[in-house]
Design an enzyme around this catalytic site. Structure first.
Site, PDB file in Angstrom:
ATOM      1  N   HIS A   8       8.137  -2.387   1.658  1.00 24.54           N
ATOM      2  CA  HIS A   8       8.045  -1.045   1.172  1.00 24.54           C
ATOM      3  C   HIS A   8       9.322  -0.070   0.632  1.00 24.54           C
ATOM      4  O   HIS A   8       9.215   0.529  -0.379  1.00 24.54           O
ATOM      5  CB  HIS A   8       7.353  -0.124   2.364  1.00 24.54           C
ATOM      6  CG  HIS A   8       6.120  -0.922   2.981  1.00 24.54           C
ATOM      7  ND1 HIS A   8       4.871  -1.368   2.342  1.00 24.54           N
ATOM      8  CD2 HIS A   8       5.732  -1.449   3.993  1.00 24.54           C
ATOM      9  CE1 HIS A   8       4.005  -1.841   2.986  1.00 24.54           C
ATOM     10  NE2 HIS A   8       4.646  -1.898   4.099  1.00 24.54           N
ATOM     11  N   HIS A  43       0.806  -1.180  -0.108  1.00 27.05           N
ATOM     12  CA  HIS A  43      -0.056   0.043   0.008  1.00 27.05           C
ATOM     13  C   HIS A  43       0.944   1.263   0.000  1.00 27.05           C
ATOM     14  O   HIS A  43       0.339   2.444  -0.332  1.00 27.05           O
ATOM     15  CB  HIS A  43      -1.157  -0.068   1.226  1.00 27.05           C
ATOM     16  CG  HIS A  43      -0.423   0.231   2.488  1.00 27.05           C
ATOM     17  ND1 HIS A  43       0.048  -0.883   3.087  1.00 27.05           N
ATOM     18  CD2 HIS A  43      -0.155   1.124   3.411  1.00 27.05           C
ATOM     19  CE1 HIS A  43       0.601  -0.629   4.536  1.00 27.05           C
ATOM     20  NE2 HIS A  43       0.455   0.633   4.410  1.00 27.05           N
TER      21      HIS A  43
END
Ligand code: NDP
Length: 495
Positions: free
Chosen positions: A260, A198
């Protein structure tokens, strides 16, 4: 085990699954989102609010929402969960429009919950045949349960056009990521798989690519000749927040750097793609990760650092020592702050460190990439003042751009002053999961992690994790609320 992705070009050709007879026609969207793990934490806190924002903004017309969990839930319990998670999006204002809110209410009224043990043979496959397709199947499940469910599905027929949405962590090592990829490849083509990160929200990715590839001035100096180092920092004041069950096994390295931060690094370092098509972009991301390693040799003590917070204070709140937090096992040796120096072995980047750092319980939230340029070859004698390097900061929340320059300020003409040129960048008003789901529901894998990339990210960090486990790199400590150990490579100086 051999990688699923060793044999040539990516995308659909890498899959054992039948080719997508079901490909959506242009503009067509996924009809039904099935959330497996509908009673779980991720679903309640992040997924459902993201879906709600997307629908309330009018960007998910005609979507049907189905929840499934292991326990039997009365219909009202599911409705209550939706009401709670949809509350923000149902309030007028922000991205919500009147039509969008009406649509969201209708989606909620039609939404159903089903008790399904996805690890029981035939249960999920049979259920999917009853749902209007094409379907996006969101695995918001414990990783081992997702793996088992996929193994079972691989022996059954999935409805045409099904998309699979996989949460992090994607495997726990290169080998387990390869195994999971091999299982998924039996189910659907690669471009029907959305491995969610995300942090790869559309605005973050497109802001970096726009900045780099639409400005001749910048791209021209975006290389080892002009750049000294690149830092990618995600520091947060948040502490363990009752997540010991997950975090005490993951630590800052697995939680943030393996996933990430390596993804953001790849977008900072990739070669310019010819188009914004998923294949062009994701192939360039994969190429740069293939060329990346932590450190320049085996000396991981020099190129990696790890630390753990001790008792301290954050915004007047007393924070206990990490080891005293509930559910923490000291034997795990978990780090709550980590820093690694990654080197990309290619013509553009040879010798330039990409310093990735992330940690919890820090005194300041800091989410940015900082590009430090090399000094000028000669500063004319006679100038006085700062003589600091030019720095470009790309902020990831809020989305900003700041360029630090030395100029002749308003006072003495011969004295250089530091100035900052600042701009706000585009940010999508959807929540991060709203952006991710927008990609899934429009069947666009651009922002999803491709299978070979997921494997590469484990390969890059595995030697570091092995060295940490063997205690070859000391585990330092820092008081909660501080800026971390002060001798690390990442500058604590934001300017
Ligand atoms: P939870 O433990 O809160 O929820 C797990 C869910 O899986 C529950 O709904 C549970 O149903 C369901 N489940 C378990 N076994 C079965 C089964 N055999 N059949 C059907 N359903 C089953 O986990 P999280 O929500 O925290 O995490 C889910 C995934 O998301 C994990 O992969 C995690 O790593 C990832 N993730 C989580 C984040 C977070 O903040 N929570 C952040 C980023 C990623 P029931 O309750 O009925 O048993």
């Amino acid at each position: 085990m051999k990688s699923t992705f060793d044999s040539g070009p990516q995308s659909t050709s890498t899959s054992d699954a039948e080719s997508p007879a079901s490909a959506l026609s242009p503009g067509e969207r996924i009809k039904t989102l099935v959330i497996l793990g509908a009673s779980g934490d991720l679903t309640g806190r992040l997924l459902l609010p993201g879906v709600a924002k997307l629908i309330a903004s009018g960007r998910a017309p005609g979507l049907k929402l189905v929840g499934a969990g292991n326990d039997a839930w009365p219909a009202q319990q599911w409705q209550d969960r939706l009401t709670e998670s949809f509350a923000d999006a149902l309030a007028p204002g922000g991205v919500s429009t009147a039509d969008g809110i009406a649509e969201l209410k209708s989606v909620q009224a039609d939404s159903t919950y089903h008790q399904l043990d996805v690890t029981a043979k035939g249960v999920l496959g049979t259920f999917l045949k009853t749902v209007e397709g094409p379907v996006a199947l969101y695995f918001a499940l414990p990783p081992a349960v997702s793996q088992k469910a996929c193994e079972i599905l691989s022996t059954e027929d999935l409805p045409a056009g099904t998309r699979l949405v996989m949460e992090k962590p994607f495997g726990s090592s290169t080998e387990s990521a390869q195994d999971l990829n091999a299982t998924l490849a039996k189910l659907v083509p690669e471009d029907h798989i959305h491995r969610v990160d995300h942090f790869l929200g559309k605005s973050t990715v497109l802001n970096i690519m726009g900045l780099r590839f639409a400005n001749r001035l910048l791209e021209h100096s975006w290389n080892r000749d002009h750049i000294e180092k690149v830092e990618i920092v995600f520091d947060e004041p948040l502490t363990l927040e009752n997540r010991a069950r997950y975090y005490d096994h993951a630590g800052a390295g697995r939680d943030m750097i393996q996933s990430h931060l390596l993804q953001i690094m790849a977008i900072m370092a990739m070669e310019p793609p010819a188009t914004l098509d998923e294949e062009d972009v994701r192939s360039n991301i994969a190429a740069v990760l293939r060329a990346s390693n932590v450190g320049e040799g085996a000396d991981l003590e020099r190129y990696t650092r790890r630390a753990r917070y001790t008792a301290g204070t954050i915004a007047d709140r007393a924070v206990p020592n990490y080891l005293d937090e509930e559910g923490v096992d000291p034997a795990n040796g978990t780090e709550t702050l980590a820093e690694v120096e990654v080197f990309v072995s290619n013509w553009r980047w040879a010798g330039v460190p990409f310093i990735l750092r992330s940690g919890k319980a820090l005194g300041r939230a800091r989410k940015e990439a900082v590009v430090t340029f090399k000094p000028v070859p000669h500063l004319p004698l006679g100038f006085k003042g700062t003589d600091s390097p030019t720095r470009l900061h790309i902020g990831f929340g809020p989305e900003t751009l700041t360029l630090d320059l030395d100029v002749n300020g308003p006072g003495d003409l011969f004295t250089l002053d530091r100035v900052q040129l600042q701009a706000s960048l585009a940010s999508d008003p959807l929540l991060p999961y709203g952006e991710v789901l927008d990609g899934v529901l429009s069947a666009d894998p651009l922002l999803s992690v491709r299978g070979d990339t997921a494997e590469e990210c484990w390969r890059i960090v595995e030697p570091t994790f092995a060295a940490w486990k063997a205690n070859e790199v000391p585990l330092e400590d820092y008081p909660a609320g501080s800026l971390g150990p002060d001798n690390w490579s990442t500058s604590n100086d934001e300017s």
